[in-house]
Write a protein that holds these residues in place. Structure first.
Motif, PDB file in Angstrom:
ATOM      1  N   TYR A 130       0.864  -1.188   0.000  1.00  0.00           N
ATOM      2  CA  TYR A 130       0.000   0.000   0.000  1.00  0.00           C
ATOM      3  C   TYR A 130       0.895   1.230   0.000  1.00  0.00           C
ATOM      4  N   THR A 131       1.081   1.818  -1.186  1.00  0.00           N
ATOM      5  CA  THR A 131       2.120   2.840  -1.263  1.00  0.00           C
ATOM      6  C   THR A 131       1.955   3.826  -2.407  1.00  0.00           C
ATOM      7  N   ASN A 132       0.778   3.852  -3.070  1.00  0.00           N
ATOM      8  CA  ASN A 132       0.670   4.617  -4.300  1.00  0.00           C
ATOM      9  C   ASN A 132      -0.621   5.410  -4.370  1.00  0.00           C
ATOM     10  N   THR A 133      -0.599   6.472  -5.162  1.00  0.00           N
ATOM     11  CA  THR A 133      -1.766   7.326  -5.352  1.00  0.00           C
ATOM     12  C   THR A 133      -2.981   6.538  -5.830  1.00  0.00           C
ATOM     13  N   ASP A 180       8.915  10.789  13.468  1.00  0.00           N
ATOM     14  CA  ASP A 180       8.970   9.537  14.218  1.00  0.00           C
ATOM     15  C   ASP A 180       7.832   9.388  15.215  1.00  0.00           C
ATOM     16  N   GLY A 181       7.275  10.500  15.655  1.00  0.00           N
ATOM     17  CA  GLY A 181       6.317  10.439  16.753  1.00  0.00           C
ATOM     18  C   GLY A 181       4.855  10.435  16.361  1.00  0.00           C
ATOM     19  N   ASN A 182       4.530  10.646  15.081  1.00  0.00           N
ATOM     20  CA  ASN A 182       3.116  10.706  14.714  1.00  0.00           C
ATOM     21  C   ASN A 182       2.486   9.311  14.710  1.00  0.00           C
ATOM     22  N   PHE A 183       1.206   9.258  15.081  1.00  0.00           N
ATOM     23  CA  PHE A 183       0.516   7.987  15.257  1.00  0.00           C
ATOM     24  C   PHE A 183       0.309   7.257  13.929  1.00  0.00           C
ATOM     25  N   ALA A 184       0.115   7.984  12.840  1.00  0.00           N
ATOM     26  CA  ALA A 184      -0.076   7.349  11.540  1.00  0.00           C
ATOM     27  C   ALA A 184       1.158   6.552  11.130  1.00  0.00           C
ATOM     28  N   GLU A 185       2.340   7.076  11.452  1.00  0.00           N
ATOM     29  CA  GLU A 185       3.594   6.363  11.179  1.00  0.00           C
ATOM     30  C   GLU A 185       3.657   5.063  11.970  1.00  0.00           C
ATOM     31  N   ARG A 212      14.111   7.879   5.633  1.00  0.00           N
ATOM     32  CA  ARG A 212      13.851   8.841   4.554  1.00  0.00           C
ATOM     33  C   ARG A 212      12.441   8.728   3.986  1.00  0.00           C
ATOM     34  N   TYR A 213      11.714   7.661   4.355  1.00  0.00           N
ATOM     35  CA  TYR A 213      10.352   7.487   3.844  1.00  0.00           C
ATOM     36  C   TYR A 213       9.356   7.764   4.954  1.00  0.00           C
ATOM     37  N   ARG A 214       8.487   8.757   4.741  1.00  0.00           N
ATOM     38  CA  ARG A 214       7.594   9.185   5.800  1.00  0.00           C
ATOM     39  C   ARG A 214       6.121   9.246   5.393  1.00  0.00           C
ATOM     40  N   TYR A 215       5.795   8.769   4.215  1.00  0.00           N
ATOM     41  CA  TYR A 215       4.393   8.783   3.794  1.00  0.00           C
ATOM     42  C   TYR A 215       3.617   7.699   4.541  1.00  0.00           C
ATOM     43  N   THR A 216       2.394   8.015   4.942  1.00  0.00           N
ATOM     44  CA  THR A 216       1.564   7.058   5.672  1.00  0.00           C
ATOM     45  C   THR A 216       0.291   6.770   4.883  1.00  0.00           C
ATOM     46  N   TRP A 217      -0.261   5.558   5.109  1.00  0.00           N
ATOM     47  CA  TRP A 217      -1.348   5.088   4.261  1.00  0.00           C
ATOM     48  C   TRP A 217      -2.502   4.448   5.016  1.00  0.00           C
ATOM     49  N   VAL A 218      -2.249   3.579   5.976  1.00  0.00           N
ATOM     50  CA  VAL A 218      -3.304   2.768   6.582  1.00  0.00           C
ATOM     51  C   VAL A 218      -4.309   3.639   7.331  1.00  0.00           C
ATOM     52  N   LEU A 219      -3.876   4.287   8.393  1.00  0.00           N
ATOM     53  CA  LEU A 219      -4.775   5.175   9.139  1.00  0.00           C
ATOM     54  C   LEU A 219      -5.166   6.389   8.294  1.00  0.00           C
ATOM     55  N   SER A 221      -6.006   6.470   5.414  1.00  0.00           N
ATOM     56  CA  SER A 221      -7.126   6.151   4.537  1.00  0.00           C
ATOM     57  C   SER A 221      -8.386   6.906   4.938  1.00  0.00           C
ATOM     58  N   LEU A 222      -8.515   7.215   6.230  1.00  0.00           N
ATOM     59  CA  LEU A 222      -9.684   7.971   6.692  1.00  0.00           C
ATOM     60  C   LEU A 222      -9.800   9.305   5.962  1.00  0.00           C
ATOM     61  N   VAL A 223      -8.665  10.004   5.823  1.00  0.00           N
ATOM     62  CA  VAL A 223      -8.725  11.315   5.179  1.00  0.00           C
ATOM     63  C   VAL A 223      -8.612  11.227   3.658  1.00  0.00           C
ATOM     64  N   PHE A 224      -8.148  10.092   3.124  1.00  0.00           N
ATOM     65  CA  PHE A 224      -8.312   9.872   1.686  1.00  0.00           C
ATOM     66  C   PHE A 224      -9.800   9.877   1.364  1.00  0.00           C
ATOM     67  N   GLY A 225     -10.579   9.260   2.266  1.00  0.00           N
ATOM     68  CA  GLY A 225     -12.027   9.260   2.096  1.00  0.00           C
ATOM     69  C   GLY A 225     -12.614  10.652   2.208  1.00  0.00           C
ATOM     70  N   VAL A 226     -12.080  11.458   3.127  1.00  0.00           N
ATOM     71  CA  VAL A 226     -12.573  12.831   3.296  1.00  0.00           C
ATOM     72  C   VAL A 226     -12.313  13.656   2.041  1.00  0.00           C
ATOM     73  N   THR A 227     -11.099  13.567   1.496  1.00  0.00           N
ATOM     74  CA  THR A 227     -10.771  14.325   0.293  1.00  0.00           C
ATOM     75  C   THR A 227     -11.651  13.905  -0.877  1.00  0.00           C
ATOM     76  N   THR A 228     -11.880  12.603  -1.017  1.00  0.00           N
ATOM     77  CA  THR A 228     -12.755  12.119  -2.088  1.00  0.00           C
ATOM     78  C   THR A 228     -14.178  12.619  -1.882  1.00  0.00           C
ATOM     79  N   MET A 229     -14.641  12.626  -0.637  1.00  0.00           N
ATOM     80  CA  MET A 229     -15.990  13.114  -0.345  1.00  0.00           C
ATOM     81  C   MET A 229     -16.110  14.605  -0.604  1.00  0.00           C
ATOM     82  N   MET A 230     -15.050  15.366  -0.401  1.00  0.00           N
ATOM     83  CA  MET A 230     -15.094  16.781  -0.766  1.00  0.00           C
ATOM     84  C   MET A 230     -15.386  16.923  -2.262  1.00  0.00           C
TER      85      MET A 230
END
Length: 377
Positions: A130-133, A180-185, A212-219, A221-230
């Protein structure tokens, strides 16, 4: 094959949607890579230095122009859904639309693994899940589809707000906003483990998370849904409102309100695109609404599409444009034909190959457009 390739739909299409989607894809698979390839040779010039920063992702806090491309992609998917789902919403038998949703989700997820998940490496150590647009779109689409099919517009808004508030609360109270400290990570590392992007192996065969990789995906996903709903809400405004001028004004007003909300929230929750913070969601959503309002006003209200219709070449084959642009390297073709130029152009040869690469992609998309071949998922 015929289920994926269709000719243009006979029903009326929202031209501004196709053109804005095309604008987003043109930026992604032509302008940005070509501009950066040339402009990096002129980085000592202040103007080009500034523009190069705008066409690269911000390293952590903040927001650059290039950070809008992915949210706009999700937003456009949502904006089309009120039109494409219209005939299914009030029907009793939803089996057909469920099959469509499932098929689209699976195909987008697999394509995401092809594009960025190293699926074609045929090496289990290299595959990332799980790593892509495209996979973010798949998840956002699934969430939005369930809300559209089963909830009233009022409850769609309420659940979208709850998704945003939930994500905000989890990141605010169960961690901080550092890399390092964010919960999504923490969730990504726990759930994805070695199939997370950025994982590397040492000589002893052990795997490690890259700093060097800091993108998050699993949690996230909640705001991926928000952006799509916008995007869905924008689509509902354009679909239900008969007065196109008022629709434009409402889109712009919502965009301004979201920008203000994102800016105010940023004093507590920084705008961080890599973990898609709540403030970033509001800020990028506001920009998406403003762009949608501008394109809707110019194209659908004023009918000023002349000079913009060529963007449909990208917009009406957006998945193909993205997948080919990210996966297939046409530079080998260009290099086979242009290799003699290298001794004359020196360091610019790589930039010329980049230009040729994405020009070949454009020619393929243009041919498909002229032949009325559009790949639908």
């Amino acid at each position: 094959m015929n289920s994926f390739i269709t000719t243009p739909l006979h029903k009326e299409r929202l031209a501004s949607l196709d053109i804005l989607r095309g604008f987003d894809l043109f930026m992604l698979v032509f302008f940005q890579p070509v501009f950066v390839a040339f402009a990096k040779h002129w980085s000592d010039i202040p103007l080009f230095s500034f523009l190069l920063n705008q066409f690269n992702h911000v390293s952590w806090e903040g927001f650059a122009t290039w950070d809008l491309v992915m949210p706009l992609f999700l937003f456009m998917v949502g904006a089309a859904m009120p039109f494409s789902f219209d005939k299914y919403i009030h029907g009793n038998d939803k089996s057909a639309i469920y099959k469509k949703i499932a098929r689209r989700f699976v195909i987008l997820f697999i394509l995401g693994m092809v594009v960025q998940g190293n699926l074609l490496s045929l090496d289990l150590k290299e595959i990332r899940i799980y790593t892509n647009t495209l996979q973010a779109i798949a998840v956002g689409y699934l969430i939005a589809a369930m809300l559209i099919l089963h909830l009233s517009k009022r409850w769609q808004i309420i659940i979208t707000l709850l998704l945003l508030i939930t994500y905000w609360g989890l990141l605010t109270f169960l961690g901080d906003f550092t890399p390092d400290g964010n919960f999504a990570e923490k969730v990504d590392r726990a759930v994805l483990g070695r199939v997370r992007d950025g994982v590397y192996y040492t000589e002893d065969g052990l795997w490690h998370f890259s700093n060097r990789y800091r993108y998050t995906w699993v949690l996230t996903s909640l705001v991926f849904g928000v952006t799509t709903m916008m995007g869905v809400f924008a689509g509902q405004i354009m679909k239900s409102g008969k007065d196109k001028l008022n629709n434009s004004k409402l889109l712009l007003a919502v965009g301004a309100a979201l920008l203000l909300s994102g800016w105010l929230l940023s004093f507590q929750t920084p705008i961080i695109k890599q973990i898609w913070t709540a403030s970033m969601t509001l800020w990028s959503g506001g920009l998406c609404f403003l762009l949608m309002g501008l394109f809707y006003y110019l194209v659908d209200y004023k009918d000023w599409s002349k000079g913009l219709n060529w963007l449909k070449i990208y917009g009406m084959n957006s998945i193909i444009a993205y997948t080919l642009g990210m996966v297939v390297n046409f530079r080998s073709i260009a290099n086979s034909l242009l290799w003699g130029l290298e001794k004359y152009v020196g360091d610019y040869y790589g930039a010329i190959l980049t230009f040729a690469n994405f020009t070949i992609l454009f020619l393929i998309l243009n041919l498909m457009y002229r032949m009325r071949v559009f790949v639908k998922i």
